[in-house]
Design an enzyme around this catalytic site. Structure first.
Site, PDB file in Angstrom:
ATOM      1  N   GLY A  26      22.296 -37.604 -23.870  1.00 13.43           N
ATOM      2  CA  GLY A  26      23.632 -37.290 -23.382  1.00 13.43           C
ATOM      3  C   GLY A  26      23.963 -37.999 -22.088  1.00 13.43           C
ATOM      4  N   TYR A  65      15.343 -26.570 -36.673  1.00 14.70           N
ATOM      5  CA  TYR A  65      16.002 -27.705 -36.037  1.00 14.70           C
ATOM      6  C   TYR A  65      16.572 -28.647 -37.097  1.00 14.70           C
ATOM      7  CZ  TYR A  65      16.464 -32.172 -33.542  1.00 14.70           C
ATOM      8  OH  TYR A  65      16.930 -33.357 -33.041  1.00 14.70           O
ATOM      9  N   SER A 105      20.356 -36.181 -36.307  1.00 15.92           N
ATOM     10  CA  SER A 105      18.966 -36.642 -36.206  1.00 15.92           C
ATOM     11  C   SER A 105      18.471 -37.064 -37.576  1.00 15.92           C
ATOM     12  CB  SER A 105      18.078 -35.517 -35.669  1.00 15.92           C
ATOM     13  OG  SER A 105      16.699 -35.833 -35.800  1.00 15.92           O
ATOM     14  N   GLY A 115      18.645 -37.076 -20.696  1.00  9.73           N
ATOM     15  CA  GLY A 115      18.317 -37.614 -22.009  1.00  9.73           C
ATOM     16  C   GLY A 115      19.403 -38.453 -22.639  1.00  9.73           C
ATOM     17  N   THR A 141      28.931 -33.552 -24.318  1.00 10.38           N
ATOM     18  CA  THR A 141      28.235 -32.276 -24.092  1.00 10.38           C
ATOM     19  C   THR A 141      26.745 -32.510 -23.905  1.00 10.38           C
ATOM     20  OG1 THR A 141      27.827 -31.792 -26.450  1.00 10.38           O
ATOM     21  CG2 THR A 141      29.958 -31.125 -25.528  1.00 10.38           C
ATOM     22  N   GLY A 142      26.131 -31.642 -23.134  1.00 10.99           N
ATOM     23  CA  GLY A 142      24.705 -31.785 -22.864  1.00 10.99           C
ATOM     24  C   GLY A 142      24.386 -33.121 -22.227  1.00 10.99           C
ATOM     25  N   SER A 143      25.166 -33.494 -21.208  1.00 11.28           N
ATOM     26  CA  SER A 143      25.058 -34.851 -20.666  1.00 11.28           C
ATOM     27  C   SER A 143      24.399 -34.936 -19.297  1.00 11.28           C
ATOM     28  CB  SER A 143      26.445 -35.507 -20.618  1.00 11.28           C
ATOM     29  OG  SER A 143      27.419 -34.648 -20.054  1.00 11.28           O
ATOM     30  N   THR A 144      23.575 -33.954 -18.956  1.00 12.51           N
ATOM     31  CA  THR A 144      22.888 -34.015 -17.667  1.00 12.51           C
ATOM     32  C   THR A 144      21.527 -34.679 -17.760  1.00 12.51           C
ATOM     33  OG1 THR A 144      21.967 -31.788 -17.979  1.00 12.51           O
ATOM     34  CG2 THR A 144      24.064 -31.956 -16.778  1.00 12.51           C
TER      35      THR A 144
END
Length: 264
Positions: free
Chosen positions: A20, A154, A141, A18, A13-16
């Site tokens: 990911g 966060y 994190s 950075g 997920t979120g792999s477009t």
């Protein structure tokens, strides 16, 4: 060590961009069929082209949607019913003072950073358990261990991911499915690069100086005295997705440059 994932399917997920994108690239290089996800089709297509250029012959599929919502998760599940590897990387961050974070912002961070992984893990883990093999990862994190005063919301969501990860590992005990959390330290991802770029422009200094100042002022315990690269984080993710990591589960594995002052 030869990591061969050629018989495995992975959802990142979120792999477009950075971390990911780096994880998706690493898994593809190891032979996995990787599902790339992002909010828009344009970003997904761009990421697939980037991975394909780096990994000739990569097996790639793309699904666009907002995985921070129930509807987005349902769309992904409808198109990708099962997977062997699930990397819950989707996340947002924003430095903001505690007294300036309203209820809506707290809810948005929880929806994106926590519930996105909960929803997908709840679905995909059941199939993994039935097949007797699976890998689930939560990209948490070091901020989940050392809550940063500049973005408490966060940090709290990253702590929640640690709890979900360990609890799910306990739930899946003996099934052949491992569940782990990865704790990157400050990493030079696309989002961090853009944030640092704004600071550099405002202060009239170089990106290198912004990074140096950030480490000195906000992460002085760093042992590498720099930001990690996305590829350094991705290497750990690929290992934890492998057969070789079958005895590692229920763990919070750090790739934080030694920021957290702990021997365990």
């Amino acid at each position: 060590m030869n990591i061969d994932l050629s018989s495995r399917h992975a959802v990142v997920t979120g792999s477009t961009a950075g971390i990911g994108l780096a994880i998706a690239t690493g898994l593809a290089a190891a032979g996995a069929h990787v599902v790339v996800t992002g909010r828009t089709q344009a970003r997904v297509d761009e990421a697939i082209a980037t991975i394909a250029a780096q990994v000739p012959g990569a097996k790639l599929t793309g699904v666009a949607g907002d995985l921070g919502t129930r509807e987005g998760a349902e769309k992904l599940i409808a198109q990708v019913a099962d997977t062997d590897i699930l990397v819950n990387n989707l996340g947002i961050f924003e430095p903001k003072g505690f007294f300036d974070i309203d209820d809506d912002e707290w809810q948005r961070f929880f929806d994106v950073n926590v519930l996105s992984g909960v929803r997908l893990s709840r679905h995909y883990a059941q199939g993994m358990a039935k097949r007797g093999w699976g890998r689930i990862q939560f990209i948490s994190s070091e901020s989940g261990v050392q809550i940063p005063a500049e973005m408490v919301h966060y940090g709290v969501t990253k702590t929640a991911q640690l709890g979900v990860s360990r609890g799910l590992a306990e739930t899946l005990a003996g099934t052949g499915v491992t569940v782990n959390a990865i704790l990157p330290g400050p990493t030079l991802s696309e989002g961090v690069g853009e944030f640092f770029g704004k600071i550099a422009a405002e202060k009239g200094i170089s990106l290198e100086q912004v990074e140096k100042d950030f480490i000195a002022d906000h992460r002085p315990t760093s042992l590498i005295k720099r930001l990690a690269t996305v590829d350094e984080v991705a290497s750990l993710s690929v290992y934890l997705a492998s057969e070789q990591a079958s005895a590692t589960t229920g763990a919070a594995v750090r790739v934080d440059g030694g920021v957290v002052r702990s021997i365990v």
